[in-house]
Scaffold this motif. Sequence first.
Motif, PDB file in Angstrom:
ATOM      1  N   VAL A  87     -31.152  47.643 -31.741  1.00 60.31           N
ATOM      2  CA  VAL A  87     -30.457  46.465 -31.216  1.00 60.31           C
ATOM      3  C   VAL A  87     -29.335  46.121 -32.186  1.00 60.31           C
ATOM      4  N   LEU A  88     -28.113  46.116 -31.684  1.00 59.19           N
ATOM      5  CA  LEU A  88     -26.957  45.873 -32.548  1.00 59.19           C
ATOM      6  C   LEU A  88     -26.262  44.569 -32.168  1.00 59.19           C
ATOM      7  N   ASP A  89     -26.140  43.690 -33.129  1.00 56.90           N
ATOM      8  CA  ASP A  89     -25.413  42.431 -32.930  1.00 56.90           C
ATOM      9  C   ASP A  89     -24.125  42.468 -33.731  1.00 56.90           C
ATOM     10  N   PHE A  90     -23.015  42.411 -33.017  1.00 52.82           N
ATOM     11  CA  PHE A  90     -21.709  42.453 -33.665  1.00 52.82           C
ATOM     12  C   PHE A  90     -21.126  41.050 -33.740  1.00 52.82           C
ATOM     13  N   SER A  91     -20.644  40.697 -34.897  1.00 51.04           N
ATOM     14  CA  SER A  91     -19.920  39.433 -35.044  1.00 51.04           C
ATOM     15  C   SER A  91     -18.547  39.772 -35.620  1.00 51.04           C
ATOM     16  N   ILE A  92     -17.542  39.616 -34.761  1.00 53.04           N
ATOM     17  CA  ILE A  92     -16.198  40.083 -35.115  1.00 53.04           C
ATOM     18  C   ILE A  92     -15.253  38.898 -35.213  1.00 53.04           C
ATOM     19  N   LYS A  93     -14.573  38.793 -36.337  1.00 52.25           N
ATOM     20  CA  LYS A  93     -13.720  37.620 -36.584  1.00 52.25           C
ATOM     21  C   LYS A  93     -12.466  37.999 -37.340  1.00 52.25           C
ATOM     22  N   GLY A  94     -11.355  37.381 -36.984  1.00 53.10           N
ATOM     23  CA  GLY A  94     -10.126  37.640 -37.712  1.00 53.10           C
ATOM     24  C   GLY A  94      -8.923  37.505 -36.803  1.00 53.10           C
ATOM     25  N   TYR A  95      -7.889  38.273 -37.099  1.00 52.70           N
ATOM     26  CA  TYR A  95      -6.721  38.229 -36.222  1.00 52.70           C
ATOM     27  C   TYR A  95      -6.140  39.631 -36.064  1.00 52.70           C
ATOM     28  N   VAL A  96      -5.472  39.829 -34.948  1.00 57.07           N
ATOM     29  CA  VAL A  96      -4.718  41.070 -34.741  1.00 57.07           C
ATOM     30  C   VAL A  96      -3.268  40.682 -34.437  1.00 57.07           C
ATOM     31  N   ASP A  97      -2.347  41.560 -34.800  1.00 63.14           N
ATOM     32  CA  ASP A  97      -0.940  41.284 -34.537  1.00 63.14           C
ATOM     33  C   ASP A  97      -0.576  41.749 -33.134  1.00 63.14           C
ATOM     34  N   LEU A  98      -0.079  40.808 -32.333  1.00 64.22           N
ATOM     35  CA  LEU A  98       0.352  41.129 -30.970  1.00 64.22           C
ATOM     36  C   LEU A  98       1.814  40.751 -30.800  1.00 64.22           C
ATOM     37  N   GLU A  99       2.445  41.363 -29.823  1.00 65.98           N
ATOM     38  CA  GLU A  99       3.845  41.038 -29.546  1.00 65.98           C
ATOM     39  C   GLU A  99       3.900  39.841 -28.604  1.00 65.98           C
ATOM     40  N   CYS A 100       4.678  38.838 -28.976  1.00 68.21           N
ATOM     41  CA  CYS A 100       4.806  37.622 -28.173  1.00 68.21           C
ATOM     42  C   CYS A 100       5.588  37.926 -26.894  1.00 68.21           C
ATOM     43  N   ASP A 101       5.067  37.479 -25.744  1.00 74.78           N
ATOM     44  CA  ASP A 101       5.721  37.699 -24.449  1.00 74.78           C
ATOM     45  C   ASP A 101       7.081  37.007 -24.366  1.00 74.78           C
ATOM     46  N   LEU A 102       7.248  35.923 -25.147  1.00 73.38           N
ATOM     47  CA  LEU A 102       8.467  35.121 -25.038  1.00 73.38           C
ATOM     48  C   LEU A 102       9.591  35.595 -25.945  1.00 73.38           C
ATOM     49  N   CYS A 103       9.269  35.891 -27.195  1.00 72.03           N
ATOM     50  CA  CYS A 103      10.343  36.217 -28.142  1.00 72.03           C
ATOM     51  C   CYS A 103      10.245  37.643 -28.673  1.00 72.03           C
ATOM     52  N   LEU A 104       9.203  38.374 -28.253  1.00 76.79           N
ATOM     53  CA  LEU A 104       9.000  39.781 -28.623  1.00 76.79           C
ATOM     54  C   LEU A 104       8.736  40.006 -30.105  1.00 76.79           C
ATOM     55  N   ASP A 105       8.564  38.917 -30.854  1.00 74.97           N
ATOM     56  CA  ASP A 105       8.210  39.027 -32.257  1.00 74.97           C
ATOM     57  C   ASP A 105       6.679  39.112 -32.352  1.00 74.97           C
ATOM     58  N   ASP A 106       6.172  39.672 -33.450  1.00 73.16           N
ATOM     59  CA  ASP A 106       4.718  39.731 -33.623  1.00 73.16           C
ATOM     60  C   ASP A 106       4.156  38.371 -34.014  1.00 73.16           C
ATOM     61  N   TYR A 107       2.954  38.103 -33.572  1.00 76.17           N
ATOM     62  CA  TYR A 107       2.262  36.891 -34.020  1.00 76.17           C
ATOM     63  C   TYR A 107       0.789  37.229 -34.202  1.00 76.17           C
ATOM     64  N   PRO A 108       0.084  36.472 -35.071  1.00 74.01           N
ATOM     65  CA  PRO A 108      -1.333  36.750 -35.285  1.00 74.01           C
ATOM     66  C   PRO A 108      -2.189  36.094 -34.197  1.00 74.01           C
ATOM     67  N   GLN A 109      -2.929  36.915 -33.484  1.00 77.99           N
ATOM     68  CA  GLN A 109      -3.816  36.417 -32.428  1.00 77.99           C
ATOM     69  C   GLN A 109      -5.234  36.322 -32.998  1.00 77.99           C
ATOM     70  N   ASP A 110      -5.791  35.120 -32.969  1.00 78.86           N
ATOM     71  CA  ASP A 110      -7.169  34.950 -33.452  1.00 78.86           C
ATOM     72  C   ASP A 110      -8.148  35.676 -32.541  1.00 78.86           C
ATOM     73  N   ILE A 111      -9.147  36.270 -33.169  1.00 81.69           N
ATOM     74  CA  ILE A 111     -10.156  37.023 -32.424  1.00 81.69           C
ATOM     75  C   ILE A 111     -11.527  36.573 -32.912  1.00 81.69           C
ATOM     76  N   ILE A 112     -12.354  36.127 -31.988  1.00 76.00           N
ATOM     77  CA  ILE A 112     -13.755  35.816 -32.330  1.00 76.00           C
ATOM     78  C   ILE A 112     -14.630  36.419 -31.246  1.00 76.00           C
ATOM     79  N   ILE A 113     -15.465  37.353 -31.642  1.00 72.60           N
ATOM     80  CA  ILE A 113     -16.281  38.059 -30.641  1.00 72.60           C
ATOM     81  C   ILE A 113     -17.729  38.139 -31.131  1.00 72.60           C
ATOM     82  N   ASP A 114     -18.650  37.833 -30.239  1.00 72.28           N
ATOM     83  CA  ASP A 114     -20.066  38.110 -30.497  1.00 72.28           C
ATOM     84  C   ASP A 114     -20.548  39.014 -29.394  1.00 72.28           C
ATOM     85  N   SER A 115     -20.981  40.195 -29.761  1.00 71.58           N
ATOM     86  CA  SER A 115     -21.403  41.152 -28.745  1.00 71.58           C
ATOM     87  C   SER A 115     -22.671  41.879 -29.155  1.00 71.58           C
ATOM     88  N   LYS A 116     -23.383  42.293 -28.127  1.00 74.28           N
ATOM     89  CA  LYS A 116     -24.652  42.971 -28.380  1.00 74.28           C
ATOM     90  C   LYS A 116     -24.652  44.337 -27.709  1.00 74.28           C
TER      91      LYS A 116
END
Length: 179
Positions: free
Chosen positions: A57-86
């Motif tokens: 049984v694996l419980d993943f707790s994933i937290k942090g940010y990933v860099d994504l391209e903004c739909d409006l200005c096309l610059d990168d921004y840090p997208q917060d990521i919080i995931i709990d998965s099993k």
Amino acid sequence: MAALKEFQIAYVGLSLGKHEFSYKINEKFFSCFNESEVKSGNVKCALLLEKKSDMLVLDFSIKGYVDLECDLCLDDYPQDIIIDSKLIFKFGEFYLEQSDEIIVIPTTQAEINVAQYIYEFIHLALPAKRVHPGGLGDRMNCDKEVIKRLENLSHSKSNKKKATQTDSRWEELKKLKFD
Ligand SMILES: [Zn+2]
């Protein structure tokens, strides 16, 4: 993939019970996946693995940010990521994905690599709308220069449209006059 070797868990050698693992997810991780939408970021993954006699049984707790391209200005921004998965790996005769959460692995297998699962969890968590924090309304953190240029572009386009509309109405008027 040698770079993903640290995500390999040789569970056969583990005692029954709980075991903790932690992983750092960054550029190096995402570069291992050609089709990755994410190229960089800083994400921590804590994994609690419980080995039972008939399953893992694996419980993943994933937290942090990933860099994504903004739909409006096309610059990168840090997208917060919080995931709990099993994930549950049941020991069986042959490999079978029973559901999104339950996977049967053959008893002849000795290791699992969790990199692909972590990669999928992160990609499933990416938002459809990608904009700088601050939101659509105020565009606080967007690249203002780009936004300005984009707005000017769309204004000049709509002005052109108006102009042609006026022109065609003039044409109609002219026809009425001289017919
Ligand atoms: Zn932006």
